[in-house]
Motif scaffolding. Structure first.
Motif, PDB file in Angstrom:
ATOM      1  N   LYS A 125       1.691  -7.671  -2.795  1.00 55.54           N
ATOM      2  CA  LYS A 125       2.984  -7.020  -3.048  1.00 55.54           C
ATOM      3  C   LYS A 125       2.912  -6.155  -4.296  1.00 55.54           C
ATOM      4  O   LYS A 125       3.641  -5.188  -4.425  1.00 55.54           O
ATOM      5  CB  LYS A 125       4.092  -8.059  -3.253  1.00 55.54           C
ATOM      6  CG  LYS A 125       4.598  -8.688  -2.003  1.00 55.54           C
ATOM      7  CD  LYS A 125       5.863  -9.447  -2.363  1.00 55.54           C
ATOM      8  CE  LYS A 125       5.876 -10.808  -1.777  1.00 55.54           C
ATOM      9  NZ  LYS A 125       7.038 -11.588  -2.177  1.00 55.54           N
ATOM     10  N   HIS A 126       2.050  -6.519  -5.220  1.00 59.68           N
ATOM     11  CA  HIS A 126       1.935  -5.814  -6.489  1.00 59.68           C
ATOM     12  C   HIS A 126       0.819  -4.763  -6.485  1.00 59.68           C
ATOM     13  O   HIS A 126       0.622  -4.076  -7.478  1.00 59.68           O
ATOM     14  CB  HIS A 126       1.691  -6.820  -7.625  1.00 59.68           C
ATOM     15  CG  HIS A 126       2.752  -7.871  -7.692  1.00 59.68           C
ATOM     16  ND1 HIS A 126       3.995  -7.643  -8.224  1.00 59.68           N
ATOM     17  CD2 HIS A 126       2.763  -9.157  -7.245  1.00 59.68           C
ATOM     18  CE1 HIS A 126       4.727  -8.744  -8.113  1.00 59.68           C
ATOM     19  NE2 HIS A 126       3.992  -9.678  -7.526  1.00 59.68           N
ATOM     20  N   ALA A 127       0.116  -4.649  -5.374  1.00 58.18           N
ATOM     21  CA  ALA A 127      -0.988  -3.695  -5.276  1.00 58.18           C
ATOM     22  C   ALA A 127      -0.472  -2.305  -4.923  1.00 58.18           C
ATOM     23  O   ALA A 127       0.660  -2.143  -4.443  1.00 58.18           O
ATOM     24  CB  ALA A 127      -1.976  -4.163  -4.200  1.00 58.18           C
ATOM     25  N   LYS A 128      -1.303  -1.321  -5.138  1.00 56.97           N
ATOM     26  CA  LYS A 128      -0.975   0.042  -4.731  1.00 56.97           C
ATOM     27  C   LYS A 128      -0.888   0.060  -3.206  1.00 56.97           C
ATOM     28  O   LYS A 128      -1.569  -0.715  -2.519  1.00 56.97           O
ATOM     29  CB  LYS A 128      -2.042   1.008  -5.220  1.00 56.97           C
ATOM     30  CG  LYS A 128      -2.074   1.125  -6.731  1.00 56.97           C
ATOM     31  CD  LYS A 128      -3.152   2.084  -7.177  1.00 56.97           C
ATOM     32  CE  LYS A 128      -3.137   2.166  -8.697  1.00 56.97           C
ATOM     33  NZ  LYS A 128      -4.160   3.073  -9.195  1.00 56.97           N
ATOM     34  N   PRO A 129      -0.079   0.943  -2.632  1.00 57.75           N
ATOM     35  CA  PRO A 129       0.115   0.961  -1.172  1.00 57.75           C
ATOM     36  C   PRO A 129      -1.186   0.988  -0.369  1.00 57.75           C
ATOM     37  O   PRO A 129      -1.308   0.277   0.624  1.00 57.75           O
ATOM     38  CB  PRO A 129       0.946   2.225  -0.938  1.00 57.75           C
ATOM     39  CG  PRO A 129       1.716   2.395  -2.210  1.00 57.75           C
ATOM     40  CD  PRO A 129       0.769   1.929  -3.308  1.00 57.75           C
ATOM     41  N   HIS A 130      -2.160   1.787  -0.783  1.00 51.99           N
ATOM     42  CA  HIS A 130      -3.398   1.867  -0.014  1.00 51.99           C
ATOM     43  C   HIS A 130      -4.240   0.592  -0.120  1.00 51.99           C
ATOM     44  O   HIS A 130      -5.142   0.375   0.688  1.00 51.99           O
ATOM     45  CB  HIS A 130      -4.218   3.096  -0.408  1.00 51.99           C
ATOM     46  CG  HIS A 130      -4.835   2.999  -1.764  1.00 51.99           C
ATOM     47  ND1 HIS A 130      -4.140   3.259  -2.934  1.00 51.99           N
ATOM     48  CD2 HIS A 130      -6.086   2.656  -2.149  1.00 51.99           C
ATOM     49  CE1 HIS A 130      -4.929   3.071  -3.957  1.00 51.99           C
ATOM     50  NE2 HIS A 130      -6.118   2.710  -3.526  1.00 51.99           N
ATOM     51  N   GLU A 131      -3.948  -0.255  -1.078  1.00 55.98           N
ATOM     52  CA  GLU A 131      -4.682  -1.515  -1.241  1.00 55.98           C
ATOM     53  C   GLU A 131      -3.989  -2.687  -0.538  1.00 55.98           C
ATOM     54  O   GLU A 131      -4.592  -3.733  -0.331  1.00 55.98           O
ATOM     55  CB  GLU A 131      -4.830  -1.853  -2.723  1.00 55.98           C
ATOM     56  CG  GLU A 131      -5.731  -0.907  -3.478  1.00 55.98           C
ATOM     57  CD  GLU A 131      -7.192  -1.104  -3.153  1.00 55.98           C
ATOM     58  OE1 GLU A 131      -7.580  -2.192  -2.704  1.00 55.98           O
ATOM     59  OE2 GLU A 131      -7.958  -0.151  -3.348  1.00 55.98           O
ATOM     60  N   GLN A 132      -2.725  -2.540  -0.172  1.00 54.20           N
ATOM     61  CA  GLN A 132      -1.958  -3.645   0.388  1.00 54.20           C
ATOM     62  C   GLN A 132      -2.484  -4.116   1.740  1.00 54.20           C
ATOM     63  O   GLN A 132      -2.385  -5.283   2.069  1.00 54.20           O
ATOM     64  CB  GLN A 132      -0.495  -3.275   0.492  1.00 54.20           C
ATOM     65  CG  GLN A 132       0.168  -3.177  -0.865  1.00 54.20           C
ATOM     66  CD  GLN A 132       1.616  -2.794  -0.787  1.00 54.20           C
ATOM     67  OE1 GLN A 132       2.149  -2.509   0.277  1.00 54.20           O
ATOM     68  NE2 GLN A 132       2.279  -2.789  -1.930  1.00 54.20           N
ATOM     69  N   LYS A 133      -3.071  -3.216   2.509  1.00 48.93           N
ATOM     70  CA  LYS A 133      -3.513  -3.590   3.849  1.00 48.93           C
ATOM     71  C   LYS A 133      -5.034  -3.708   3.950  1.00 48.93           C
ATOM     72  O   LYS A 133      -5.557  -3.982   5.011  1.00 48.93           O
ATOM     73  CB  LYS A 133      -3.017  -2.549   4.848  1.00 48.93           C
ATOM     74  CG  LYS A 133      -1.513  -2.570   4.961  1.00 48.93           C
ATOM     75  CD  LYS A 133      -1.028  -1.611   6.015  1.00 48.93           C
ATOM     76  CE  LYS A 133       0.448  -1.807   6.206  1.00 48.93           C
ATOM     77  NZ  LYS A 133       1.280  -0.750   5.818  1.00 48.93           N
ATOM     78  N   ARG A 134      -5.719  -3.499   2.847  1.00 45.65           N
ATOM     79  CA  ARG A 134      -7.173  -3.546   2.846  1.00 45.65           C
ATOM     80  C   ARG A 134      -7.663  -4.949   3.156  1.00 45.65           C
ATOM     81  O   ARG A 134      -7.181  -5.926   2.612  1.00 45.65           O
ATOM     82  CB  ARG A 134      -7.682  -3.108   1.476  1.00 45.65           C
ATOM     83  CG  ARG A 134      -9.166  -2.890   1.459  1.00 45.65           C
ATOM     84  CD  ARG A 134      -9.569  -2.324   0.143  1.00 45.65           C
ATOM     85  NE  ARG A 134     -10.505  -3.266  -0.427  1.00 45.65           N
ATOM     86  CZ  ARG A 134     -10.935  -3.253  -1.653  1.00 45.65           C
ATOM     87  NH1 ARG A 134     -10.485  -2.384  -2.488  1.00 45.65           N
ATOM     88  NH2 ARG A 134     -11.789  -4.140  -2.068  1.00 45.65           N
ATOM     89  N   GLU A 135      -8.622  -5.030   4.052  1.00 45.69           N
ATOM     90  CA  GLU A 135      -9.217  -6.317   4.425  1.00 45.69           C
ATOM     91  C   GLU A 135     -10.215  -6.730   3.350  1.00 45.69           C
ATOM     92  O   GLU A 135     -10.999  -5.931   2.866  1.00 45.69           O
ATOM     93  CB  GLU A 135      -9.935  -6.182   5.766  1.00 45.69           C
ATOM     94  CG  GLU A 135     -10.318  -7.491   6.389  1.00 45.69           C
ATOM     95  CD  GLU A 135      -9.126  -8.357   6.767  1.00 45.69           C
ATOM     96  OE1 GLU A 135      -9.258  -9.575   6.702  1.00 45.69           O
ATOM     97  OE2 GLU A 135      -8.071  -7.823   7.123  1.00 45.69           O
ATOM     98  N   ILE A 136     -10.183  -7.977   2.980  1.00 42.94           N
ATOM     99  CA  ILE A 136     -11.094  -8.477   1.937  1.00 42.94           C
ATOM    100  C   ILE A 136     -12.317  -9.061   2.575  1.00 42.94           C
ATOM    101  O   ILE A 136     -12.326  -9.735   3.510  1.00 42.94           O
ATOM    102  CB  ILE A 136     -10.388  -9.519   1.049  1.00 42.94           C
ATOM    103  CG1 ILE A 136      -9.239  -8.823   0.348  1.00 42.94           C
ATOM    104  CG2 ILE A 136     -11.321 -10.117   0.043  1.00 42.94           C
ATOM    105  CD1 ILE A 136      -8.390  -9.738  -0.503  1.00 42.94           C
TER     106      ILE A 136
END
Length: 75
Positions: free
Chosen positions: A64-75
């Motif tokens: 929730k606190h990540a930049k938009p492009h990082e919110q959906k990134r798979e780890i």
């Protein structure tokens, strides 16, 4: 202007090189310790236990606190 004997932390401006060095040194030491594989197995096991739900909630909160492009990134 302070002298070399001042104990007050200094402002390093944009980016904190000494903190980055401390972090990088600690990461390198951990990798060289040979404990990475065990930590990865422990983390994988945690996802198969009752702890999984708590870990997923924590990940969702962090995203929730990540930049938009990082919110959906798979780890």
């Amino acid at each position: 202007m302070g002298n070399a004997n001042d104990t007050a932390p200094r402002n390093e401006g944009e980016g904190n090189r000494s903190a980055a060095k401390t972090y990088n040194d600690a990461q390198r030491k951990f990798v060289e310790s040979g404990k990475v594989e065990r930590a990865a197995k422990d983390a994988e096991h945690a996802l198969e236990t009752d702890e999984a739900e708590e870990l997923q909630r924590a990940e969702a909160e962090g995203r929730k606190h990540a930049k938009p492009h990082e919110q959906k990134r798979e780890i």
